[in-house]
Design an enzyme around this catalytic site. Structure first.
Site, PDB file in Angstrom:
ATOM      1  N   HIS A 170      25.890  -6.775 -29.711  1.00 16.08           N
ATOM      2  CA  HIS A 170      27.038  -7.661 -29.666  1.00 16.08           C
ATOM      3  C   HIS A 170      28.016  -7.384 -30.845  1.00 16.08           C
ATOM      4  O   HIS A 170      29.209  -7.567 -30.580  1.00 16.08           O
ATOM      5  CB  HIS A 170      26.391  -9.176 -29.978  1.00 16.08           C
ATOM      6  CG  HIS A 170      25.503  -9.522 -28.650  1.00 16.08           C
ATOM      7  ND1 HIS A 170      25.981 -10.679 -27.845  1.00 16.08           N
ATOM      8  CD2 HIS A 170      24.262  -9.168 -28.395  1.00 16.08           C
ATOM      9  CE1 HIS A 170      25.029 -10.551 -26.796  1.00 16.08           C
ATOM     10  NE2 HIS A 170      23.966  -9.744 -27.184  1.00 16.08           N
TER      11      HIS A 170
ATOM     12  N   ASP B 247      31.663 -14.399 -28.608  1.00 13.84           N
ATOM     13  CA  ASP B 247      30.693 -13.959 -27.969  1.00 13.84           C
ATOM     14  C   ASP B 247      30.178 -14.847 -26.779  1.00 13.84           C
ATOM     15  O   ASP B 247      30.397 -16.074 -26.409  1.00 13.84           O
ATOM     16  CB  ASP B 247      29.351 -13.804 -28.993  1.00 13.84           C
ATOM     17  CG  ASP B 247      28.340 -12.977 -28.327  1.00 13.84           C
ATOM     18  OD1 ASP B 247      28.271 -11.891 -28.476  1.00 13.84           O
ATOM     19  OD2 ASP B 247      27.269 -13.495 -27.833  1.00 13.84           O
TER      20      ASP B 247
ATOM     21  N   ASP C 288      19.510  -7.455 -19.786  1.00 15.07           N
ATOM     22  CA  ASP C 288      20.501  -6.889 -18.938  1.00 15.07           C
ATOM     23  C   ASP C 288      20.171  -5.628 -18.455  1.00 15.07           C
ATOM     24  O   ASP C 288      20.790  -5.052 -17.578  1.00 15.07           O
ATOM     25  CB  ASP C 288      21.841  -7.173 -19.345  1.00 15.07           C
ATOM     26  CG  ASP C 288      22.105  -6.479 -20.638  1.00 15.07           C
ATOM     27  OD1 ASP C 288      20.944  -6.112 -21.282  1.00 15.07           O
ATOM     28  OD2 ASP C 288      23.152  -6.428 -21.240  1.00 15.07           O
ATOM     29  N   GLN C 289      19.356  -5.101 -18.844  1.00 13.69           N
ATOM     30  CA  GLN C 289      19.138  -3.516 -18.743  1.00 13.69           C
ATOM     31  C   GLN C 289      18.927  -2.984 -17.536  1.00 13.69           C
ATOM     32  O   GLN C 289      19.235  -1.962 -16.775  1.00 13.69           O
ATOM     33  CB  GLN C 289      18.249  -2.745 -19.631  1.00 13.69           C
ATOM     34  CG  GLN C 289      18.620  -3.269 -21.397  1.00 13.69           C
ATOM     35  CD  GLN C 289      17.308  -3.072 -22.192  1.00 13.69           C
ATOM     36  OE1 GLN C 289      16.393  -2.517 -22.044  1.00 13.69           O
ATOM     37  NE2 GLN C 289      17.629  -3.629 -23.669  1.00 13.69           N
TER      38      GLN C 289
HETATM   39  N1  UDP Z   1      23.047   2.759 -32.203  1.00 12.96           N
HETATM   40  C1  UDP Z   1      23.481   3.893 -32.926  1.00 12.96           C
HETATM   41  N2  UDP Z   1      22.562   4.457 -33.671  1.00 12.96           N
HETATM   42  C2  UDP Z   1      21.348   4.031 -33.392  1.00 12.96           C
HETATM   43  C3  UDP Z   1      20.868   3.260 -32.477  1.00 12.96           C
HETATM   44  C4  UDP Z   1      21.751   2.741 -31.810  1.00 12.96           C
HETATM   45  O1  UDP Z   1      24.740   4.131 -33.211  1.00 12.96           O
HETATM   46  O2  UDP Z   1      20.426   4.677 -34.119  1.00 12.96           O
HETATM   47  C5  UDP Z   1      24.255   2.128 -31.268  1.00 12.96           C
HETATM   48  C6  UDP Z   1      24.526   2.794 -29.841  1.00 12.96           C
HETATM   49  O3  UDP Z   1      25.378   3.806 -30.016  1.00 12.96           O
HETATM   50  C7  UDP Z   1      25.035   1.543 -29.309  1.00 12.96           C
HETATM   51  C8  UDP Z   1      24.341   0.426 -30.234  1.00 12.96           C
HETATM   52  O4  UDP Z   1      23.800   0.935 -31.300  1.00 12.96           O
HETATM   53  O5  UDP Z   1      26.481   1.526 -29.712  1.00 12.96           O
HETATM   54  C9  UDP Z   1      23.488  -0.423 -29.123  1.00 12.96           C
HETATM   55  O6  UDP Z   1      23.744  -1.403 -28.274  1.00 12.96           O
HETATM   56  P1  UDP Z   1      23.153  -1.238 -26.662  1.00 12.96           P
HETATM   57  O7  UDP Z   1      24.049  -2.112 -26.009  1.00 12.96           O
HETATM   58  O8  UDP Z   1      23.145   0.204 -26.290  1.00 12.96           O
HETATM   59  O9  UDP Z   1      21.838  -1.616 -26.605  1.00 12.96           O
HETATM   60  P2  UDP Z   1      20.965  -2.659 -27.529  1.00 12.96           P
HETATM   61  O10 UDP Z   1      20.867  -2.078 -29.022  1.00 12.96           O
HETATM   62  O11 UDP Z   1      21.894  -3.929 -27.790  1.00 12.96           O
HETATM   63  O12 UDP Z   1      19.798  -2.939 -26.859  1.00 12.96           O
END
Ligand code: UDP
Length: 474
Positions: A25, A123, A389-390
């Site tokens: 987020h 948000d 949502d995945q």
């Molecule tokens: N990310 C990153 N480094 C990491 C793990 C995640 O930069 O070691 C970033 C990734 O590039 C993305 C975000 O964290 O921008 C994760 O958001 P996403 O919506 O993909 O998944 P969530 O973590 O919300 O499940």
């Protein structure tokens, strides 16, 4: 009488941004802020919560604020919440609810902001609590949606969907499908598990908030035509739901310089690998697989025969992740992985990795930010959606041709064996037509972000709208 300096000050477009908990987020908000700050005519106020749930959130926010010292930073102090009164034990969901319950404190925090605010962008988990506050400050309010436009369609349709649990014997599904006007049917297997339980916190928030989406002045999505044109067109044409306000397609958000991590990212290792030879594996910022499933992933990667870079998370919240990599993976598997891949149990700069010439594919949990980053960098995806949502996002990956989804793996965090993982990774990495299609999507994404592209035009339209409203108010 005001001086011309004061006049300029009053006329500045000034946007307050209010993200909720979790990197998924926070990151789109910070990237959106950085896009606004590229323009000379915009000021930004960032509202954050202290302390953050994860370390990654506080580090990222600090890095952003150091890179953009002109940003006004406001901190909202949360009121204590008794966890027994919240129907979730997930730390990020608990925080969403805590922020909702403290949202009324936003009014006093924003009332004296200078120069006067033009808009509030917040948000999606804060729709009902924040709209009355924005109204009391005569501010237009917008949501920055953190997932796909396809997921947004489902969110807007949720109350109608949920009513099916009570009104019909077959529940809200017709032949196992959810039928939203002008959106291709969504199978039950893609629906977030929490939304199949009307009592879950996620379901309760949507029941309260979805009917209020129409009271927003607009919804911003980090997406672009080349990725999900059908959903974007259907929403824009007002065919999905009358309840949806105007949509602003402001994506794809690129990663920014401020996101670079302090320690050197593992590009030294990538530099030594041939072009397109490495599969990058990351399940986002807050998904931890079980120990068993983690080891199956490791064995599977070894069996695939491909080189890999695997970002391993052992706990949902990074502050609680103390275990040694060797203990998580086991020494036998550590030995097998030597020379074949790099396993990292730390935050990495994903944008930099995905943009490296050696990375040829991404085994992803399909968090929306990860999908958009891969799309922008033209990297094909092997979708393994795990929750939330995945599943619906993975459908976008499949339908756009950006990647493939082994749907038999289901939407869940376990039970997939290493042989299966190895075989699928091998097929995926060898899939040349998928690589070409991902590169095409990457070109379309780049086109959207260039000067004069759809992103700049939409941002311009949005800023014009904010300025017009502000002038009308004065
Ligand atoms: N990310 C990153 N480094 C990491 C793990 C995640 O930069 O070691 C970033 C990734 O590039 C993305 C975000 O964290 O921008 C994760 O958001 P996403 O919506 O993909 O998944 P969530 O973590 O919300 O499940």
């Amino acid at each position: 009488m005001s001086s011309s300096g004061d006049l300029l000050n009053t006329k500045t477009t000034h946007v307050a941004l209010f993200p909720s908990a979790g990197m998924g987020h926070l990151i789109p908000f910070l990237r959106f802020a950085a896009l606004l700050l590229r323009r000379s005519d915009c000021r930004v106020t960032l509202i954050t919560i202290n302390p953050t749930v994860s370390l990654a959130e506080s580090r990222h926010t600090s890095q952003f604020l150091s890179a953009f010292p002109q940003v006004i930073h406001l901190q909202l102090e949360l009121l204590p919440v008794d966890p027994a009164t919240v129907n979730s034990d997930d730390p990020f969901w608990l925080r969403f609810e805590a922020i909702r319950r403290s949202a009324h404190l936003l009014g006093p925090l924003l009332s004296s902001t200078s120069p006067p605010l033009s808009a509030l962008v917040h948000d999606v988990s804060l729709v009902s609590p924040v709209i009355p506050i924005a109204q009391s400050l005569s501010l237009p309010s917008y949501v920055l949606f953190p997932a796909s436009a396809r997921m947004l369609s489902f969110v807007s349709y949720y109350p109608a969907f949920a009513s099916g649990f009570e009104s019909s014997n077959s529940g809200p599904f017709e032949g196992g499908l959810v039928r939203i006007p002008s959106i291709s049917p969504i199978p039950k297997s893609s629906i977030p598990t929490l939304l199949l339980d009307p009592k879950s916190l996620f379901a309760q928030i949507l029941m309260e908030d979805s009917p209020n989406l129409s009271r927003l002045n607009g919804i911003l999505v980090n997406s672009f035509e080349g990725l999900e044109s059908d959903s974007l067109k259907a929403i824009n044409a007002g065919k999905v739901s009358k309840a949806l306000p105007p949509l602003f397609t402001v994506g794809p958000f690129p990663p920014f310089e401020f996101e670079k991590v302090e320690w050197s990212t593992p590009t030294t290792w990538l530099d030594q690998q041939p072009d397109g030879s490495v599969v990058y594996v990351c399940f986002g910022s807050r998904t931890a697989l079980s120990r068993d499933q983690t080891r199956e992933v490791g064995e599977g990667l070894v069996k695939s025969g491909y080189r890999f870079m695997w970002i391993l998370k052992n706990m949902i919240v990074d502050r609680e992740d103390y275990d040694d990599l060797k203990d998580v993976v086991g020494s036998e598997l550590m030995e097998k992985m030597k020379g074949r891949g790099l396993v990292i149990k730390q935050w990495v700069d994903q944008g930099e990795i995905l943009g490296h010439r050696a990375v040829g594919g991404f085994l992803s949990h399909c968090g929306w930010n990860s999908i958009v980053e891969a799309a922008l960098l033209g990297v094909k995806i092997l979708a393994w959606p795990l929750h939330g949502d995945q599943g619906i996002n993975a459908e976008v990956v499949r339908d756009s041709g950006l990647g493939i989804w082994v749907e038999s793996w289901g939407l869940g965090c376990g039970g997939i064996k290493s042989n299966e993982i190895g075989e699928r990774v091998r097929e995926f990495m060898g899939n040349e037509s998928l690589r070409r299609r991902a590169a095409e999507i990457g070109d379309m994404a780049t086109q959207a972000t260039v000067v004069g592209g759809s992103q700049e035009k939409t941002l311009g339209r949005l800023i014009q709208e904010w300025d017009k409203r502000k002038m009308a108010k004065e």
